[in-house]
Design a protein around this motif. Structure first.
Motif, PDB file in Angstrom:
ATOM      1  N   ILE A 177       0.830  -1.202   0.000  1.00 11.74           N
ATOM      2  CA  ILE A 177       0.000   0.000   0.000  1.00 11.74           C
ATOM      3  C   ILE A 177       0.865   1.253   0.000  1.00 11.74           C
ATOM      4  O   ILE A 177       0.657   2.182  -0.783  1.00 11.74           O
ATOM      5  N   ILE A 178       1.864   1.275   0.887  1.00 12.57           N
ATOM      6  CA  ILE A 178       2.695   2.478   1.041  1.00 12.57           C
ATOM      7  C   ILE A 178       3.500   2.762  -0.230  1.00 12.57           C
ATOM      8  O   ILE A 178       3.622   3.909  -0.648  1.00 12.57           O
ATOM      9  N   THR A 179       4.041   1.703  -0.864  1.00  7.93           N
ATOM     10  CA  THR A 179       4.808   1.899  -2.098  1.00  7.93           C
ATOM     11  C   THR A 179       3.942   2.519  -3.181  1.00  7.93           C
ATOM     12  O   THR A 179       4.343   3.483  -3.845  1.00  7.93           O
ATOM     13  N   ALA A 180       2.738   1.979  -3.363  1.00  3.49           N
ATOM     14  CA  ALA A 180       1.833   2.523  -4.375  1.00  3.49           C
ATOM     15  C   ALA A 180       1.444   3.963  -4.059  1.00  3.49           C
ATOM     16  O   ALA A 180       1.445   4.831  -4.936  1.00  3.49           O
ATOM     17  N   VAL A 181       1.113   4.222  -2.791  1.00  2.00           N
ATOM     18  CA  VAL A 181       0.720   5.581  -2.397  1.00  2.00           C
ATOM     19  C   VAL A 181       1.869   6.561  -2.613  1.00  2.00           C
ATOM     20  O   VAL A 181       1.659   7.685  -3.082  1.00  2.00           O
ATOM     21  N   LEU A 208       4.337   6.382  -4.824  1.00  6.55           N
ATOM     22  CA  LEU A 208       4.508   6.640  -6.258  1.00  6.55           C
ATOM     23  C   LEU A 208       3.422   7.576  -6.783  1.00  6.55           C
ATOM     24  O   LEU A 208       3.699   8.501  -7.554  1.00  6.55           O
ATOM     25  N   ILE A 209       2.184   7.328  -6.369  1.00 10.50           N
ATOM     26  CA  ILE A 209       1.076   8.188  -6.811  1.00 10.50           C
ATOM     27  C   ILE A 209       1.232   9.592  -6.247  1.00 10.50           C
ATOM     28  O   ILE A 209       1.009  10.592  -6.941  1.00 10.50           O
ATOM     29  N   PHE A 210       1.633   9.655  -4.983  1.00  4.53           N
ATOM     30  CA  PHE A 210       1.826  10.958  -4.342  1.00  4.53           C
ATOM     31  C   PHE A 210       2.903  11.769  -5.070  1.00  4.53           C
ATOM     32  O   PHE A 210       2.715  12.958  -5.345  1.00  4.53           O
ATOM     33  N   MET A 211       4.022  11.139  -5.392  1.00  4.29           N
ATOM     34  CA  MET A 211       5.093  11.839  -6.098  1.00  4.29           C
ATOM     35  C   MET A 211       4.649  12.288  -7.484  1.00  4.29           C
ATOM     36  O   MET A 211       5.024  13.368  -7.955  1.00  4.29           O
TER      37      MET A 211
END
Length: 599
Positions: free
Chosen positions: A209-213, A215-218
Motif C-alpha cells: 500500500i505504502i509503495t503505491a501511495v 509513487l502516486i503521491f510523487m
C-alpha cells in the motif's frame, strides 16, 4: 479447541452474517442491487470505451481495464455472500476459501498497480505533453496493464501456498463475511508460527500500500507543480479535470484498503469489523488484554518530581519560543527566502512538534499520581515521535546536499535548487518520515498485551513496548529486526552527509584565501553542529544493540534524545548566524529589552 479426533477442518462457517431470516433478507436485497449495479455499470463503461474510437486513448484504455478488474474483484466475494445470506449453513470449503482469498487479493493488487500506472499516465500527459504520444503508445499501455495483472496474480501465491499447508483443528467459525488472511490464520493450530506470520502478512500489505501511495503521491506533486505554473485559470481547470476521476477512485480505494490493512487498534465491535472488513484482536479469550501502560521512569512529587517538572517546562518553553522565533524571522524577512533558510525554518517547525509528542505527556506524568497512557495513545505517540524524527533525518540529509551544491557547484546552484525543487524535497522528506514507521506501528498494534503493563521508560518507544508483548520467547528476535531497521536508516543518512562533507571540505581547502575558506565553511557550521547533536543522541538511543545501561542512564539518554537537538537548534542558529539575528531583531524584538538580550 481441538476437535476430539484431531482432524483438520475441511470447511469454515461464516459467523458474521445475521442469524434471523428477516435480517438476512434485508441485507440480501440491497447487496444484490449493489452487485448488479457494479457489474452492469462497469460493463457499460467497458463497452462504450471499446466501441467509441474517440476514446481509444491511454487514459480510457486504463479506465476500461480498471472496470474489468472491478467486476471480478467484487465477483470474488459478493456471490458467496449472497448465497450465505439465503442458506442455513453458511459454509465454504477449505479449497473454496483459499481460491476466494487468492482471487480477491490478486485482483485487488492488480487494481493497486493499475491505479499507480494511471497516475504515471496523468503525470506524463500533463508534465510532458509534447512527448506523451510517443512515450505512451498502445504497446506500452498493453505492457503496463499486463504487468499489473502478472504482479497482482503472482504476489499472493506464496501466502496462499503457505496457508494451504497449515492444519486447522480449532473452531471452524470464521468471524468474517468472506475469507481473508488474518481471520483464517487465527483458526490455525500453530500458535507461535501463526503469530509471527500474521505480522509478516501485515507488513507485506503495508509495504504494498505504502509503495503505491508514495509513487502516486510523487506523481501528483509533479502534476500540481506544473498546473500551478499555468497562467490562466481555465487552463489550470482543464489540466486538473483530467486527474479528478482518477484521484477520486484512488482515494476511495486506498481509503478502504487503509481501513482494512493499516488499522492501528483492534477494538471495534463485530458490526464494524464486518462493515469495513477489519481484523479482530489477537488476545485469546482466557487472557486479560492490557488497555493502558504505566510509566515507571518518573519520580513522585515528594521525591523531586516538582523540581524535574519546573526544569522540563522551562526547557519546553525555550524550545517552543526559540524555534518559533527562528521560523517566523525567516518567514517574515524576504532576504532569507533562500533554500538554506527555507530548510532551517522547516527544521525549526519540525522541532516544535517533535518535542510536543513527548514532553507534554512527561509534564503531566510528573505531577499526576496515575502515570499512565492508553494503548492507542502509546501507539500514536510512537508514530508521531518516529515520523517527525525520521523526517528530521531526511531533512538534515537534504540540507547537507543543499550545502554541497552551493559550495561545489555555485554557478549551477540557483538553477538546480529552485523553489519548486526544495519544496518537493521537503514534501518528500515529510512523506518518507510519516510513512516509514507505519508498518512497525501496524505490527505492534496487533500484538497481544496481557501484562505486565509497566513501561521502563519516560515515553513510549519500540523496544520497551515490544518487551511487554505476550509472545513466545522465540519471537523476541523481532526486536532485533527493529534495531536493524533503525540502524540502516541512521547509517544511510550519516554516510550521505559524510560523503557530502568530504567533498565540501575538499573544495573549501582548495580555496587559496583564508577569508574565503572561512566564509565558505561558515555556511555549513550550524548545520554540522545540529547534525552531530541530533545523530549523536540517535546513536546513543538506537545503535547500542545488546549494550545494557542502568535505569538512570536509560532515562537520561531517552530525555536527551527527546530534547537535546530541539533545545540547541535556536541557540546555534541565532548565535552563529548573523542574518537570522538581524531578522529576529527586526521582526521579533522591537523593544530595547529583547534587543539587549539578542546582543
Amino acid at each position: 479447541m481441538r476437535s476430539p479426533n484431531g482432524t483438520t477442518a475441511q470447511e469454515f462457517i461464516f459467523f458474521a452474517f445475521p442469524h434471523s431470516w428477516g435480517e438476512s433478507v434485508i441485507c440480501f436485497v440491497p447487496l444484490l442491487f449493489i452487485y448488479a449495479f457494479i457489474v452492469v455499470g462497469n460493463l457499460v463503461i467497458i463497452t462504450v470505451v471499446q466501441l467509441n474510437t474517440h476514446l481509444h486513448t491511454p487514459m480510457y484504455f486504463f479506465i476500461s481495464a480498471l472496470s474489468f478488474l472491478e467486476i471480478w474483484y467484487t465477483t470474488a466475494t459478493i456471490p458467496v455472500m449472497l448465497s450465505s445470506l439465503l442458506s442455513e449453513r453458511r459454509s465454504i470449503s477449505l479449497n473454496g476459501c483459499l481460491l476466494q482469498m487468492y482471487f480477491f487479493h490478486s485482483t485487488g493488487i492488480s487494481e493497486v498497480c493499475l491505479l499507480t500506472a494511471m497516475a504515471f499516465d496523468r503525470y506524463l500527459a500533463i508534465c510532458n505533453p509534447l512527448r506523451y504520444p510517443t512515450i505512451m503508445t498502445p504497446k506500452l499501455c498493453t505492457q503496463l496493464t499486463l504487468s499489473c495483472c502478472i504482479c497482482g496474480f503472482i504476489t499472493p501465491l506464496p501466502e496462499i501456498a503457505w496457508i494451504s499447508t497449515l492444519p486447522f483443528c480449532r473452531s471452524n467459525r470464521l468471524e468474517h463475511i468472506f475469507c481473508d488472511f488474518l481471520p483464517v490464520l487465527r483458526l490455525a493450530c500453530t500458535d507461535t508460527q501463526a503469530i509471527v506470520m500474521i505480522q509478516v502478512v501485515d507488513i507485506i500489505h503495508a509495504v504494498e500500500i505504502i509503495t503505491a501511495v508514495m509513487l502516486i503521491f510523487m506523481s501528483y506533486i509533479g502534476i500540481v507543480a506544473v498546473i500551478l505554473r499555468i497562467r490562466s485559470a481555465e487552463g489550470r481547470r482543464k489540466a486538473f479535470s483530467t486527474c479528478v476521476s482518477h484521484l477520486t477512485v484512488f482515494l476511495l480505494f486506498f481509503g478502504n484498503v487503509a481501513l482494512m490493512y493499516l488499522r492501528f487498534s483492534a477494538t471495534y465491535s463485530l458490526f464494524w469489523d464486518t462493515a469495513i472488513a477489519l481484523d479482530e484482536n489477537m488476545a485469546s479469550k482466557n487472557q486479560t488484554t492490557v488497555t493502558e501502560f504505566v510509566f515507571t521512569g518518573f519520580p513522585h512529587l515528594q521525591e523531586g518530581g516538582l523540581l524535574f517538572f519546573i526544569l522540563l517546562i522551562l526547557i519546553y518553553l525555550f524550545i517552543i519560543i526559540g524555534n518559533s522565533m527562528v521560523y517566523f524571522a525567516i518567514r517574515l524577512d524576504s532576504r532569507l527566502h533562500t533554500p538554506m533558510y527555507f530548510f532551517i525554518s522547516v527544521l525549526s517547525f519540525l522541532e516544535i512538534w517533535y518535542t510536543t509528542t513527548t514532553i507534554p505527556k512527561m509534564l503531566s506524568n510528573l505531577v499526576s499520581k496515575q502515570k499512565t497512557i492508553s494503548l492507542a495513545g502509546c501507539l500514536l505517540q510512537m508514530y508521531f515521535f518516529h515520523a517527525l524524527g525520521i523526517t528530521e533525518v531526511c531533512l538534515l540529509t537534504t540540507m547537507a546536499m543543499d550545502r554541497y551544491l552551493a559550495i561545489c557547484n555555485p554557478l549551477r546552484y540557483p538553477t538546480i535548487m529552485t523553489p519548486q525543487v526544495y519544496t518537493q524535497l521537503t514534501l518528500g522528506c515529510c512523506f518518507c518520515g510519516f510513512f516509514t514507521p507505519l508498518p512497525e506501528i501496524a505490527w505492534i498494534s496487533t500484538l497481544p498485551f496481557c501484562g505486565p503493563n509497566q513501561i521502563q521508560n519516560i515515553f513510549c518507544d519500540f523496544d520497551p513496548i515490544l518487551n511487554l508483548a505476550c509472545m513466545d520467547t522465540s519471537t523476541i528476535v523481532l526486536i532485533q529486526v527493529v534495531d536493524i531497521v533503525h540502524a540502516v536508516e541512521i547509517i544511510t543518512a550519516v554516510m550521505l552527509v559524510a560523503l557530502a562533507y568530504v567533498r565540501i571540505i575538499a573544495v573549501v581547502l582548495s580555496i587559496r584565501s583564508a577569508d574565503g575558506r572561512r566564509k565558505a565553511f561558515s555556511t555549513c557550521a550550524s548545520h554540522l553542529a545540529i547534525f552531530l547533536i541530533f545523530f549523536g543522541s540517535v546513536a546513543l538511543m538506537y545503535l547500542r544493540f545488546s549494550a545494557k545501561y542502568s535505569f538512570f542512564w536509560d532515562t537520561a539518554i531517552s530525555l536527551m534524545f527527546a530534547v537535546l537537538s530541539p533545545f540547541f537548534n535556536p541557540i546555534i542558529y541565532s548565535l552563529r548566524n548573523k542574518e537570522i539575528k538581524e531578522a529576529i531583531k527586526k521582526h521579533m524584538c522591537q523593544s530595547a529589552i529583547f534587543t539587549h538580550h539578542i546582543k
